[in-house]
Design a protein around this motif. Structure first.
Motif, PDB file in Angstrom:
ATOM      1  N   LEU A 212       0.826  -1.216   0.000  1.00 46.61           N
ATOM      2  CA  LEU A 212       0.000   0.000   0.000  1.00 46.61           C
ATOM      3  C   LEU A 212       0.860   1.265   0.000  1.00 46.61           C
ATOM      4  O   LEU A 212       0.509   2.257  -0.637  1.00 46.61           O
ATOM      5  N   GLN A 213       1.968   1.230   0.704  1.00 45.22           N
ATOM      6  CA  GLN A 213       2.846   2.398   0.773  1.00 45.22           C
ATOM      7  C   GLN A 213       3.491   2.708  -0.575  1.00 45.22           C
ATOM      8  O   GLN A 213       3.938   3.830  -0.802  1.00 45.22           O
ATOM      9  N   GLN A 214       3.496   1.739  -1.478  1.00 41.17           N
ATOM     10  CA  GLN A 214       4.106   1.933  -2.788  1.00 41.17           C
ATOM     11  C   GLN A 214       3.089   2.198  -3.895  1.00 41.17           C
ATOM     12  O   GLN A 214       3.463   2.403  -5.037  1.00 41.17           O
ATOM     13  N   LEU A 215       1.803   2.198  -3.555  1.00 44.06           N
ATOM     14  CA  LEU A 215       0.748   2.350  -4.557  1.00 44.06           C
ATOM     15  C   LEU A 215       0.063   3.706  -4.483  1.00 44.06           C
ATOM     16  O   LEU A 215      -0.026   4.303  -3.423  1.00 44.06           O
ATOM     17  N   THR A 216      -0.421   4.123  -5.606  1.00 43.66           N
ATOM     18  CA  THR A 216      -1.356   5.242  -5.673  1.00 43.66           C
ATOM     19  C   THR A 216      -2.538   4.710  -6.468  1.00 43.66           C
ATOM     20  O   THR A 216      -2.438   4.556  -7.689  1.00 43.66           O
ATOM     21  N   PRO A 217      -3.645   4.389  -5.786  1.00 43.98           N
ATOM     22  CA  PRO A 217      -4.762   3.793  -6.515  1.00 43.98           C
ATOM     23  C   PRO A 217      -5.387   4.768  -7.508  1.00 43.98           C
ATOM     24  O   PRO A 217      -5.416   5.977  -7.277  1.00 43.98           O
ATOM     25  N   ALA A 218      -5.857   4.234  -8.618  1.00 47.41           N
ATOM     26  CA  ALA A 218      -6.579   5.043  -9.598  1.00 47.41           C
ATOM     27  C   ALA A 218      -7.863   5.557  -8.957  1.00 47.41           C
ATOM     28  O   ALA A 218      -8.413   4.915  -8.061  1.00 47.41           O
ATOM     29  N   LYS A 219      -8.311   6.707  -9.390  1.00 48.02           N
ATOM     30  CA  LYS A 219      -9.555   7.273  -8.854  1.00 48.02           C
ATOM     31  C   LYS A 219     -10.680   6.249  -9.001  1.00 48.02           C
ATOM     32  O   LYS A 219     -10.888   5.699 -10.073  1.00 48.02           O
TER      33      LYS A 219
ATOM     34  N   TYR B 137      -5.780   4.476   2.119  1.00 52.44           N
ATOM     35  CA  TYR B 137      -4.935   4.777   0.966  1.00 52.44           C
ATOM     36  C   TYR B 137      -5.740   5.181  -0.266  1.00 52.44           C
ATOM     37  O   TYR B 137      -5.172   5.398  -1.326  1.00 52.44           O
ATOM     38  N   GLY B 138      -7.066   5.252  -0.144  1.00 48.33           N
ATOM     39  CA  GLY B 138      -7.878   5.744  -1.247  1.00 48.33           C
ATOM     40  C   GLY B 138      -8.686   4.711  -2.006  1.00 48.33           C
ATOM     41  O   GLY B 138      -9.421   5.067  -2.928  1.00 48.33           O
TER      42      GLY B 138
ATOM     43  N   PRO C  84     -10.100   8.462   2.868  1.00 47.41           N
ATOM     44  CA  PRO C  84     -10.074   8.910   1.472  1.00 47.41           C
ATOM     45  C   PRO C  84     -10.875   7.997   0.536  1.00 47.41           C
ATOM     46  O   PRO C  84     -11.466   8.447  -0.434  1.00 47.41           O
TER      47      PRO C  84
END
Length: 126
Positions: free
Chosen positions: A42-49, A70-71, A104
């Motif tokens: 999770l710390q390495q991801l940026t989830p798509a909207k 994390y979104g 988020p």
């Protein structure tokens, strides 16, 4: 293979959640938190909207809540109604401890059947 009716399986899990006044965090199969590997990912991801995460057998909802932080729009499923209620309570406790009204991403806990659950509109399949 022996087929065990789903209703029997649900009773067994529900009994585990109700045992001795309620399953305590860290006892039996409750890990008392999210897995370290999931937290690293999770710390390495940026989830798509609008990205959705599904956690079958969510128990107290640790992973569902972390993914929502994390979104991810997170859905936790469990066969035991007491587990779902415990997850909802744990989420409320975590929100209060963090001093926020929501994460988020969204959080949903349910006893819906994993095999009949409709994917969200933005689901990706391979």
């Amino acid at each position: 293979l022996i087929k065990i009716p789903a209703s029997t399986t649900m009773v067994v899990w529900e009994d585990m959640w109700k045992r001795d006044g309620g399953l305590k965090a860290g006892s039996f199969f409750d890990a008392a938190g999210s897995s370290k590997v999931l937290m690293q990912v999770l710390q390495q991801l940026t989830p798509a909207k609008g990205a959705t995460a599904l956690v079958p057998g969510c128990g107290r909802g640790y992973d569902v809540i972390e993914m929502a932080k994390y979104g991810f729009n997170s859905v936790g499923l469990d066969i035991a109604p007491t587990a779902v209620e415990s997850a909802k309570s744990h989420n409320e406790m975590c929100l209060k401890a963090a001093g926020v009204d929501s994460w988020p991403g969204t959080v949903k806990f349910s006893t819906e059947d994993f095999f009949t659950l409709e994917p969200p509109g933005n689901a990706v399949s391979s």
